[in-house]
Design a protein around this motif. Structure first.
Motif, PDB file in Angstrom:
ATOM      1  N   UNK A 405     -74.063   7.105  23.422  1.00 50.57           N
ATOM      2  CA  UNK A 405     -75.431   7.844  23.620  1.00 50.57           C
ATOM      3  C   UNK A 405     -75.881   8.020  22.495  1.00 50.57           C
ATOM      4  N   UNK A 406     -75.211   8.539  21.290  1.00 51.23           N
ATOM      5  CA  UNK A 406     -75.789   8.871  20.263  1.00 51.23           C
ATOM      6  C   UNK A 406     -75.114   7.975  18.865  1.00 51.23           C
ATOM      7  N   UNK A 407     -75.974   7.800  17.853  1.00 51.16           N
ATOM      8  CA  UNK A 407     -75.450   7.293  16.663  1.00 51.16           C
ATOM      9  C   UNK A 407     -75.673   8.502  15.809  1.00 51.16           C
ATOM     10  N   UNK A 408     -74.503   9.058  15.377  1.00 51.85           N
ATOM     11  CA  UNK A 408     -74.554  10.220  14.262  1.00 51.85           C
ATOM     12  C   UNK A 408     -74.953   9.655  12.873  1.00 51.85           C
ATOM     13  N   UNK A 409     -74.571   8.614  12.453  1.00 44.90           N
ATOM     14  CA  UNK A 409     -74.958   8.230  11.191  1.00 44.90           C
ATOM     15  C   UNK A 409     -76.458   7.944  11.134  1.00 44.90           C
ATOM     16  N   UNK A 428     -78.689  26.949  29.521  1.00 50.08           N
ATOM     17  CA  UNK A 428     -78.369  25.526  29.718  1.00 50.08           C
ATOM     18  C   UNK A 428     -77.949  24.780  28.608  1.00 50.08           C
ATOM     19  N   UNK A 429     -78.221  25.132  27.624  1.00 53.21           N
ATOM     20  CA  UNK A 429     -78.142  24.382  26.213  1.00 53.21           C
ATOM     21  C   UNK A 429     -77.612  25.559  25.245  1.00 53.21           C
ATOM     22  N   UNK A 430     -76.278  25.476  25.159  1.00 52.91           N
ATOM     23  CA  UNK A 430     -75.654  26.601  24.084  1.00 52.91           C
ATOM     24  C   UNK A 430     -76.441  26.592  22.725  1.00 52.91           C
ATOM     25  N   UNK A 431     -77.065  27.644  22.162  1.00 58.09           N
ATOM     26  CA  UNK A 431     -77.876  27.778  21.105  1.00 58.09           C
ATOM     27  C   UNK A 431     -76.713  27.318  19.912  1.00 58.09           C
ATOM     28  N   UNK A 432     -75.647  27.952  19.733  1.00 60.21           N
ATOM     29  CA  UNK A 432     -74.924  27.124  18.464  1.00 60.21           C
ATOM     30  C   UNK A 432     -74.679  25.758  18.396  1.00 60.21           C
ATOM     31  N   UNK A 433     -74.177  25.351  19.724  1.00 64.18           N
ATOM     32  CA  UNK A 433     -74.349  23.804  19.897  1.00 64.18           C
ATOM     33  C   UNK A 433     -75.489  22.984  19.395  1.00 64.18           C
ATOM     34  N   UNK A 434     -76.778  23.711  19.862  1.00 61.45           N
ATOM     35  CA  UNK A 434     -77.855  23.272  19.285  1.00 61.45           C
ATOM     36  C   UNK A 434     -78.047  23.086  17.893  1.00 61.45           C
ATOM     37  N   UNK A 435     -77.648  24.238  17.315  1.00 64.35           N
ATOM     38  CA  UNK A 435     -77.876  24.591  15.788  1.00 64.35           C
ATOM     39  C   UNK A 435     -76.881  23.379  15.089  1.00 64.35           C
ATOM     40  N   UNK A 436     -75.692  23.152  15.868  1.00 66.43           N
ATOM     41  CA  UNK A 436     -74.941  22.265  15.271  1.00 66.43           C
ATOM     42  C   UNK A 436     -75.434  20.779  15.228  1.00 66.43           C
ATOM     43  N   UNK A 437     -76.166  20.498  16.207  1.00 68.65           N
ATOM     44  CA  UNK A 437     -76.921  19.226  16.408  1.00 68.65           C
ATOM     45  C   UNK A 437     -78.010  19.187  15.245  1.00 68.65           C
ATOM     46  N   UNK A 438     -78.809  20.209  15.128  1.00 66.79           N
ATOM     47  CA  UNK A 438     -80.126  20.325  14.274  1.00 66.79           C
ATOM     48  C   UNK A 438     -79.591  20.033  12.953  1.00 66.79           C
ATOM     49  N   UNK A 439     -78.355  20.561  12.578  1.00 67.59           N
ATOM     50  CA  UNK A 439     -77.754  20.322  11.231  1.00 67.59           C
ATOM     51  C   UNK A 439     -77.458  18.975  10.998  1.00 67.59           C
ATOM     52  N   UNK A 440     -77.141  18.132  11.941  1.00 66.79           N
ATOM     53  CA  UNK A 440     -76.890  16.747  12.002  1.00 66.79           C
ATOM     54  C   UNK A 440     -78.200  15.750  11.567  1.00 66.79           C
ATOM     55  N   UNK A 441     -79.391  16.120  12.251  1.00 69.81           N
ATOM     56  CA  UNK A 441     -80.640  15.339  12.114  1.00 69.81           C
ATOM     57  C   UNK A 441     -81.321  15.706  10.904  1.00 69.81           C
ATOM     58  N   UNK A 442     -81.552  14.701   9.987  1.00 67.38           N
ATOM     59  CA  UNK A 442     -82.283  14.753   8.997  1.00 67.38           C
ATOM     60  C   UNK A 442     -83.735  14.811   8.900  1.00 67.38           C
ATOM     61  N   UNK A 443     -84.285  16.079   8.270  1.00 59.73           N
ATOM     62  CA  UNK A 443     -85.454  16.478   8.332  1.00 59.73           C
ATOM     63  C   UNK A 443     -85.962  17.002   9.488  1.00 59.73           C
ATOM     64  N   UNK A 444     -85.286  17.623  10.501  1.00 57.30           N
ATOM     65  CA  UNK A 444     -85.826  18.197  11.554  1.00 57.30           C
ATOM     66  C   UNK A 444     -86.222  19.513  11.246  1.00 57.30           C
ATOM     67  N   UNK A 445     -87.523  20.097  12.038  1.00 58.46           N
ATOM     68  CA  UNK A 445     -87.921  21.315  11.920  1.00 58.46           C
ATOM     69  C   UNK A 445     -87.822  21.936  13.006  1.00 58.46           C
ATOM     70  N   UNK A 446     -87.172  23.295  13.045  1.00 55.81           N
ATOM     71  CA  UNK A 446     -86.589  24.038  13.970  1.00 55.81           C
ATOM     72  C   UNK A 446     -87.090  25.397  14.059  1.00 55.81           C
ATOM     73  N   UNK A 447     -87.883  25.753  15.165  1.00 59.55           N
ATOM     74  CA  UNK A 447     -88.039  26.980  15.328  1.00 59.55           C
ATOM     75  C   UNK A 447     -87.212  27.650  16.524  1.00 59.55           C
ATOM     76  N   UNK A 448     -86.560  28.664  16.087  1.00 52.87           N
ATOM     77  CA  UNK A 448     -85.507  29.323  16.907  1.00 52.87           C
ATOM     78  C   UNK A 448     -85.938  30.900  17.496  1.00 52.87           C
TER      79      UNK A 448
END
Length: 477
Positions: A405-409, A428-448
């Motif tokens: 489903x995803x290509x981490x590279x 429904x979507x665990x916040x710490x796991x969401x943070x883990x994904x956000x750290x993976x996506x280059x250039x993402x801007x996140x409002x928490x």
């Protein structure tokens, strides 16, 4: 992902709607199985929306044609298993039109008006194994292939710089967006996510181990707000348990058991959800006071909160959204049930008969959250799911999935602008796991934020859209 195919446009009908909306209803045809396009087709339904202007001087043909060339913003609904609301009922519509987009609301395959999944259509495929193989075609990887096929159809003939489109993913729609970003990044101009930073590095078991903690917190908040419901919920559970065979018939053919009753906590994850459950508890208790039984209106109200009989993909594929080929994880195998029954507040999953053994009326009964359990398929949640139980069991036991489903590279080298809102108190979507994904996506801007819940795109839409577009438009401080 293989070379994309172009959807075939079957029909289009355009209407003017109040609110100055120009809505075009579109039906497309796409392969049922992209690996075997000769095997058959599915239909997809979408609504394209532009402004319905009535200028003093009528537009020339060339000016009118320019409206068809506006950049698309495609809304990807949550779920899985739910179609779109009508555009005039969606807060994003006017916001997007005012910002110069044209909107597209496309029902995922199997949902809404897009060749919907129901028991008859699944059972017609043959035995349980054939049914399971068919249902596997409705995951996010094929949703992205559908989106690509429709994009190529709708943007055919446009200049290259206008062929990419923007997507807006809410919840499961965010999961789909990350798959899209992994597979076809050149097709995307920008990506907006709300509550949709999928736990892409985590198994279903890990996901539920985290989300049960938040469910426990929300139960505590519920009983703190409505302490009178502690004995009332127990009273309702005792009444249900004392009914014939421990169940009460529901209008659509399902059975209200104590276990099904305690799944109403799914509402705790949205704005106003505590109050929704309290109102329903109050309604049921009032029924017992007046009539010593639950009325049809109350039973229908319960069904409206647990709509899996009419949206079966939600139940059948819910845990499968966390399964990937790349992860090499074990089969989901009813992860929510396996994890939950080890937790004392949800011991009713292991043995519902022991639920009411305690004489302590002051001890609260805990509701579950966004979890699917084997008992949903025994006829409890309705006949539709029960008829597909064998296929659901095969999918739960499945360890091999046909596509990552995803290509981490790809996500690490991402160049597409991504703007996300992530909720600290998301059930429904665990916040710490969401943070883990956000750290993976280059250039993402996140409002928490800890001020909104999972459905803020609907309940707090003005603030959410303002926040997202500020992430897009404002400069770095």
């Amino acid at each position: 992902m293989a070379a994309p195919q172009v959807a075939r446009l079957i029909s289009r009908r355009t209407h003017a709607l109040p609110g100055q909306l120009h809505v075009t209803e579109l039906f497309f045809e796409v392969p049922e199985n992209y690996a075997r396009p000769e095997a058959g087709t599915l239909r997809l339904f979408g609504r394209k929306v532009t402004k319905h202007d009535r200028p003093i001087v009528p537009l020339s043909d060339s000016n009118a044609a320019e409206k068809e060339k506006l950049p698309y913003l495609v809304y990807l609904e949550g779920g899985p298993g739910f179609g779109n609301r009508a555009p005039q009922n969606h807060a994003l519509t006017q916001v997007a039109l005012n910002r110069g987009y044209q909107m597209l609301f496309l029902d995922y395959r199997g949902t809404g008006l897009s060749t919907p999944i129901h028991a008859d259509s699944v059972l017609a495929r043959g035995g349980p194994q054939q049914q399971a193989e068919y249902l596997r075609l409705f995951r996010a990887n094929n949703i992205v292939r559908d989106l690509e096929a429709v994009r190529l159809c709708l943007t055919e003939g446009l200049d290259a710089d206008k062929q990419a489109w923007s997507i807006f993913g809410q919840s499961f729609g965010g999961f789909v967006s990350l798959t899209y970003l992994s597979k076809c990044p050149r097709s995307l101009r920008e990506v907006y996510l709300t509550g949709g930073l999928a736990p892409i590095k985590r198994t279903a078991e890990e996901v539920y181990a985290a989300t049960y903690k938040k469910v426990i917190e929300r139960n505590a908040a519920y009983y703190q707000k409505y302490p009178e419901d502690i004995p009332t919920v127990r009273r309702l559970a005792e009444y249900i348990q004392a009914s014939k065979d421990g169940a009460i018939s529901l209008p659509s053919g399902g059975k209200l058991t104590v276990q099904l009753f305690l799944t109403l906590g799914i509402a705790f994850g949205v704005h106003g959800g505590l109050d929704v459950v309290h109102s329903l508890v109050l309604q049921l208790a009032t029924d017992l006071d007046h009539f010593n039984h639950f009325t049809p209106a109350s039973l229908a109200a319960i069904e409206s909160q647990i709509p899996f009989n009419t949206h079966p993909i939600y139940g059948i594929l819910h845990e499968a959204i966390y399964s990937t080929k790349q992860m090499g994880a074990p089969a989901p195998n009813w992860a929510a049930h396996r994890v939950g029954k080890t937790l004392q507040p949800f011991s009713w999953l292991a043995n519902p008969a022991t639920l009411l053994e305690s004489n302590a009326a002051s001890e609260p009964l805990y509701f579950s959250g966004e979890m699917i359990y084997p008992f949903h398929f025994d006829g409890t949640a309705g006949p539709e799911l029960a008829r597909m139980r064998e296929a659901a069991e095969l999918l739960a036991a499945n360890e091999v999935w046909d596509d990552d489903l995803y290509d981490e590279e790809q996500l690490r080298r991402n160049e597409v602008p991504v703007y996300a809102v992530s909720y600290v108190d998301d059930m429904f979507v665990d916040f710490e796991m969401a943070r883990e994904t956000a750290r993976l996506v280059k250039g993402i801007k996140v409002h928490e934020t800890n001020g909104w819940y999972h459905d803020a795109v609907r309940s707090k839409s003005d603030e959410v859209f303002s926040t997202l577009f500020k992430l897009r438009d404002d400069c770095i401080d």
